[in-house]
Design a protein around this motif. Structure first.
Motif, PDB file in Angstrom:
ATOM      1  N   SER A  69      -4.265 -17.049  36.922  1.00 26.40           N
ATOM      2  CA  SER A  69      -3.945 -16.311  35.695  1.00 26.40           C
ATOM      3  C   SER A  69      -4.702 -16.887  34.493  1.00 26.40           C
ATOM      4  O   SER A  69      -5.057 -16.166  33.569  1.00 26.40           O
ATOM      5  N   ALA A  70      -5.007 -18.196  34.526  1.00 25.75           N
ATOM      6  CA  ALA A  70      -5.831 -18.770  33.450  1.00 25.75           C
ATOM      7  C   ALA A  70      -7.262 -18.219  33.515  1.00 25.75           C
ATOM      8  O   ALA A  70      -7.867 -17.905  32.477  1.00 25.75           O
ATOM      9  N   LEU A  71      -7.795 -18.085  34.739  1.00 29.03           N
ATOM     10  CA  LEU A  71      -9.151 -17.518  34.866  1.00 29.03           C
ATOM     11  C   LEU A  71      -9.170 -16.088  34.321  1.00 29.03           C
ATOM     12  O   LEU A  71     -10.111 -15.695  33.620  1.00 29.03           O
ATOM     13  N   SER A  72      -8.104 -15.298  34.602  1.00 25.39           N
ATOM     14  CA  SER A  72      -8.065 -13.927  34.061  1.00 25.39           C
ATOM     15  C   SER A  72      -7.959 -13.936  32.546  1.00 25.39           C
ATOM     16  O   SER A  72      -8.589 -13.128  31.872  1.00 25.39           O
ATOM     17  N   MET A  73      -7.128 -14.844  32.005  1.00 24.92           N
ATOM     18  CA  MET A  73      -7.008 -14.895  30.543  1.00 24.92           C
ATOM     19  C   MET A  73      -8.368 -15.223  29.927  1.00 24.92           C
ATOM     20  O   MET A  73      -8.774 -14.636  28.913  1.00 24.92           O
TER      21      MET A  73
ATOM     22  N   LYS B  77      -9.544 -12.188  27.813  1.00 25.10           N
ATOM     23  CA  LYS B  77      -9.087 -12.292  26.428  1.00 25.10           C
ATOM     24  C   LYS B  77      -9.846 -13.304  25.580  1.00 25.10           C
ATOM     25  O   LYS B  77      -9.751 -13.267  24.362  1.00 25.10           O
ATOM     26  N   LEU B  78     -10.540 -14.267  26.228  1.00 29.83           N
ATOM     27  CA  LEU B  78     -11.131 -15.329  25.414  1.00 29.83           C
ATOM     28  C   LEU B  78     -12.653 -15.337  25.417  1.00 29.83           C
ATOM     29  O   LEU B  78     -13.276 -15.494  24.364  1.00 29.83           O
TER      30      LEU B  78
ATOM     31  N   LEU C 275     -11.279 -24.321  20.033  1.00 31.25           N
ATOM     32  CA  LEU C 275     -10.050 -23.903  20.707  1.00 31.25           C
ATOM     33  C   LEU C 275      -9.105 -25.091  20.847  1.00 31.25           C
ATOM     34  O   LEU C 275      -9.541 -26.191  21.200  1.00 31.25           O
ATOM     35  N   LEU C 276      -7.812 -24.836  20.590  1.00 29.41           N
ATOM     36  CA  LEU C 276      -6.788 -25.867  20.831  1.00 29.41           C
ATOM     37  C   LEU C 276      -5.948 -25.401  22.016  1.00 29.41           C
ATOM     38  O   LEU C 276      -5.424 -24.278  22.013  1.00 29.41           O
ATOM     39  N   VAL C 277      -5.835 -26.264  23.025  1.00 29.20           N
ATOM     40  CA  VAL C 277      -5.005 -25.939  24.188  1.00 29.20           C
ATOM     41  C   VAL C 277      -3.795 -26.856  24.163  1.00 29.20           C
ATOM     42  O   VAL C 277      -3.926 -28.079  24.109  1.00 29.20           O
ATOM     43  N   VAL C 278      -2.609 -26.264  24.163  1.00 28.45           N
ATOM     44  CA  VAL C 278      -1.368 -27.057  24.160  1.00 28.45           C
ATOM     45  C   VAL C 278      -0.860 -27.124  25.600  1.00 28.45           C
ATOM     46  O   VAL C 278      -0.438 -26.117  26.170  1.00 28.45           O
ATOM     47  N   GLY C 279      -0.933 -28.321  26.192  1.00 23.20           N
ATOM     48  CA  GLY C 279      -0.479 -28.505  27.570  1.00 23.20           C
ATOM     49  C   GLY C 279      -1.657 -28.728  28.501  1.00 23.20           C
ATOM     50  O   GLY C 279      -2.588 -27.920  28.536  1.00 23.20           O
ATOM     51  N   SER C 280      -1.618 -29.841  29.268  1.00 32.04           N
ATOM     52  CA  SER C 280      -2.748 -30.181  30.147  1.00 32.04           C
ATOM     53  C   SER C 280      -2.419 -29.940  31.618  1.00 32.04           C
ATOM     54  O   SER C 280      -2.925 -30.632  32.483  1.00 32.04           O
ATOM     55  N   GLY C 281      -1.541 -28.970  31.907  1.00 30.42           N
ATOM     56  CA  GLY C 281      -1.286 -28.580  33.297  1.00 30.42           C
ATOM     57  C   GLY C 281      -2.454 -27.762  33.824  1.00 30.42           C
ATOM     58  O   GLY C 281      -3.483 -27.600  33.145  1.00 30.42           O
ATOM     59  N   PHE C 282      -2.305 -27.222  35.037  1.00 31.65           N
ATOM     60  CA  PHE C 282      -3.402 -26.458  35.628  1.00 31.65           C
ATOM     61  C   PHE C 282      -3.809 -25.277  34.748  1.00 31.65           C
ATOM     62  O   PHE C 282      -4.992 -24.943  34.661  1.00 31.65           O
ATOM     63  N   PHE C 283      -2.848 -24.641  34.095  1.00 28.02           N
ATOM     64  CA  PHE C 283      -3.218 -23.496  33.256  1.00 28.02           C
ATOM     65  C   PHE C 283      -4.098 -23.965  32.091  1.00 28.02           C
ATOM     66  O   PHE C 283      -5.208 -23.461  31.878  1.00 28.02           O
ATOM     67  N   GLY C 284      -3.603 -24.941  31.339  1.00 25.04           N
ATOM     68  CA  GLY C 284      -4.335 -25.421  30.159  1.00 25.04           C
ATOM     69  C   GLY C 284      -5.695 -25.986  30.526  1.00 25.04           C
ATOM     70  O   GLY C 284      -6.699 -25.720  29.844  1.00 25.04           O
ATOM     71  N   LEU C 285      -5.756 -26.755  31.620  1.00 25.29           N
ATOM     72  CA  LEU C 285      -7.045 -27.371  31.985  1.00 25.29           C
ATOM     73  C   LEU C 285      -8.062 -26.335  32.445  1.00 25.29           C
ATOM     74  O   LEU C 285      -9.263 -26.495  32.213  1.00 25.29           O
ATOM     75  N   THR C 286      -7.586 -25.279  33.120  1.00 23.31           N
ATOM     76  CA  THR C 286      -8.526 -24.238  33.551  1.00 23.31           C
ATOM     77  C   THR C 286      -9.135 -23.548  32.332  1.00 23.31           C
ATOM     78  O   THR C 286     -10.355 -23.328  32.257  1.00 23.31           O
ATOM     79  N   ILE C 287      -8.294 -23.223  31.356  1.00 16.89           N
ATOM     80  CA  ILE C 287      -8.805 -22.606  30.122  1.00 16.89           C
ATOM     81  C   ILE C 287      -9.804 -23.553  29.437  1.00 16.89           C
ATOM     82  O   ILE C 287     -10.913 -23.154  29.044  1.00 16.89           O
ATOM     83  N   ALA C 288      -9.410 -24.838  29.333  1.00 14.63           N
ATOM     84  CA  ALA C 288     -10.264 -25.807  28.636  1.00 14.63           C
ATOM     85  C   ALA C 288     -11.605 -25.948  29.345  1.00 14.63           C
ATOM     86  O   ALA C 288     -12.664 -25.948  28.711  1.00 14.63           O
TER      87      ALA C 288
END
Ligand code: FAD
Ligand code: UDP
Length: 379
Positions: free
Chosen positions: A366-370, A374-375, A3-16
């Protein structure tokens, strides 16, 4: 890489973090030279006082899942946010409460007396049929309080007269008929004990996560650029949605902020963390004094760090902070949403990727829901 995450804000870091904990290899890229997006903070070098580089960030949430998740990476202090407003050289407590009302009207009204007074002063407009922000504001708190604390502050923030702003911006202006002046109503509130950056770094600290800074997704000279990865690796993109599509449907409007930071040779400048300036005679909207976010820390007693905040429309090269959301913006956003749905292998998230004002707890939620919807199970 899974997985590539673009952006290291709270959204990106939660997904990562979620993906890495599920055993997936993740690369996070960010065009800035630091992790953490707008929540990033650092110690001011002369004083050691923690400064939130992109404006004061207060964590608060009523979402138990988010609270539990956040507590895996940091402990929180018992800080409770309170804001004051300087109107014509006099300081009042916000949000508008019985203390504000009694100070403003030089009175000692009981809750019921204050309610009756505000109802009388708010009778000019009906909340339901209010046509713009001004009418709505007056219908909620009455003309005198509206003109003192809301009208000029809001036009300074938006550079637009309040009669031309949509009523929804202040859909619910809090007015409390008690002396309670907590700014937030959420169940949980506090600041990360060791600072925001320690929290953000802890989220990224996993053997399956590699972070690459100074790396722009649209820079074709770096290997993980948009064209190079297309169709080869799943992407979660948290940068501006209009930029991703090369502004094909036009630019979305943002407000940006200018911050002026100063170290002053005094132990305490204003006695509190945030002082708003209600009037148009003062060009800035508020002054932050960072030492007050952490009264428990051992900061120097002869110096302090303050930051004046100014607000204006963002140009393309400015940092986008708050979506302006005019009717034209909303129309454009719908077109961009249609484009995002056709973009296979790429999910759009976060504040910039969805053109939505998200607080930190909302970005994490919203990152936790994604991840869950979805992932997980598809990578
Ligand atoms: P961001 O934090 O904006 O992260 C996006 C990241 O993507 C950035 O690091 C950016 O550099 C990177 N990026 C963009 N384009 C590219 C590209 N092309 N290539 C590589 N990387 C790219 N929330 C609260 O809960 N409480 C508060 O008190 C609060 N105060 C705020 C005050 C201000 C002034 C602002 C602007 C926001 C505030 N917030 C607050 C909101 C908080 O900052 C957001 O919820 C949080 O930052 C959202 O995270 P995000 O990951 O969606 O976006
Ligand atoms: N607001 C205001 N006067 C104040 C503080 C807030 O009129 O002293 C209005 C203003 O329209 C602002 C909105 O309330 O845009 C939200 O303010 P808040 O401080 O919650 O938002 P922030 O700018 O911190 O996101």
């Amino acid at each position: 890489m899974d997985l590539l995450v673009v952006g290291s804000g709270f959204f990106g870091l939660t997904i990562a973090e979620r993906a890495a904990s599920a055993g997936k290899k993740v690369v996070v890229i960010d065009r800035r030279n630091h992790i953490g997006g707008n929540a990033y903070s650092e110690a001011e070098p002369e004083t050691g006082i923690e400064v939130h580089r992109y404006g004061a960030h207060l964590f608060h949430t009523s979402n138990e899942t988010v609270w539990e998740y956040a507590n895996r990476f940091t402990e929180f202090t018992s800080y409770v946010h309170k804001v004051y407003s300087n109107f014509k050289g006099e300081v009042y407590p916000l949000p508008i409460n019985l203390g504000t009302i009694n100070q403003f009207f030089r009175s000692a009204y009981s809750p019921d007396e204050a309610r009756a007074l505000i109802a009388e002063q708010a009778g000019e407009f009906d909340t339901k049929s209010a046509q713009n922000l001004e009418e709505k504001g007056i219908s909620l708190i009455g003309r005198p309080l509206y003109e003192a604390f809301i009208r000029d502050y809001t036009s300074k923030q938006w550079q637009t007269p309040t009669t031309e702003l949509p009523a929804e911006i202040i859909s619910r202006l809090p007015v409390r008929y008690t002396y309670d002046n907590r700014y937030f109503n959420d169940t949980h509130e506090g600041l990360p004990v060791n600072g925001y950056t320690a929290w953000l770094e802890k989220m990224a600290d996993h053997p399956n996560i590699e972070v690459r800074l100074n790396t722009d997704f649209f820079d074709e000279s770096q290997p993980l650029n948009k064209a190079a990865v297309a169709g080869k690796v799943p992407v979660v993109y948290t940068g501006p949605v209009d930029r991703y599509f090369d502004y094909a449907e036009g630019e979305l409007g943002w407000r940006t902020l200018d911050f002026e930071q100063q170290v002053l040779p005094v132990g305490d400048f204003q006695g509190t963390s945030v002082m708003n300036y209600a009037g148009e005679d003062v060009p800035y909207t508020r002054i932050h004094e960072f030492r007050h976010f952490h009264p428990e820390r051992d900061y120097p007693t002869d110096k302090t760090v303050i930051m004046h905040e100014y607000s204006r429309f963002a140009k393309r090269e400015d940092e986008p902070y708050y979506p302006v959301n005019t009717p034209e913006d909303r129309e454009r956003l719908l077109k961009y949403r249609a484009l995002t749905e056709q973009e296979s292998g790429v999910l759009f998230g976060g504040r910039l990727g969805t053109y939505q004002y998200l607080d930190m707890h909302m970005a994490i939620g919203s990152a936790l829901s994604m991840w869950n919807n979805k992932l997980e199970g598809t990578l």
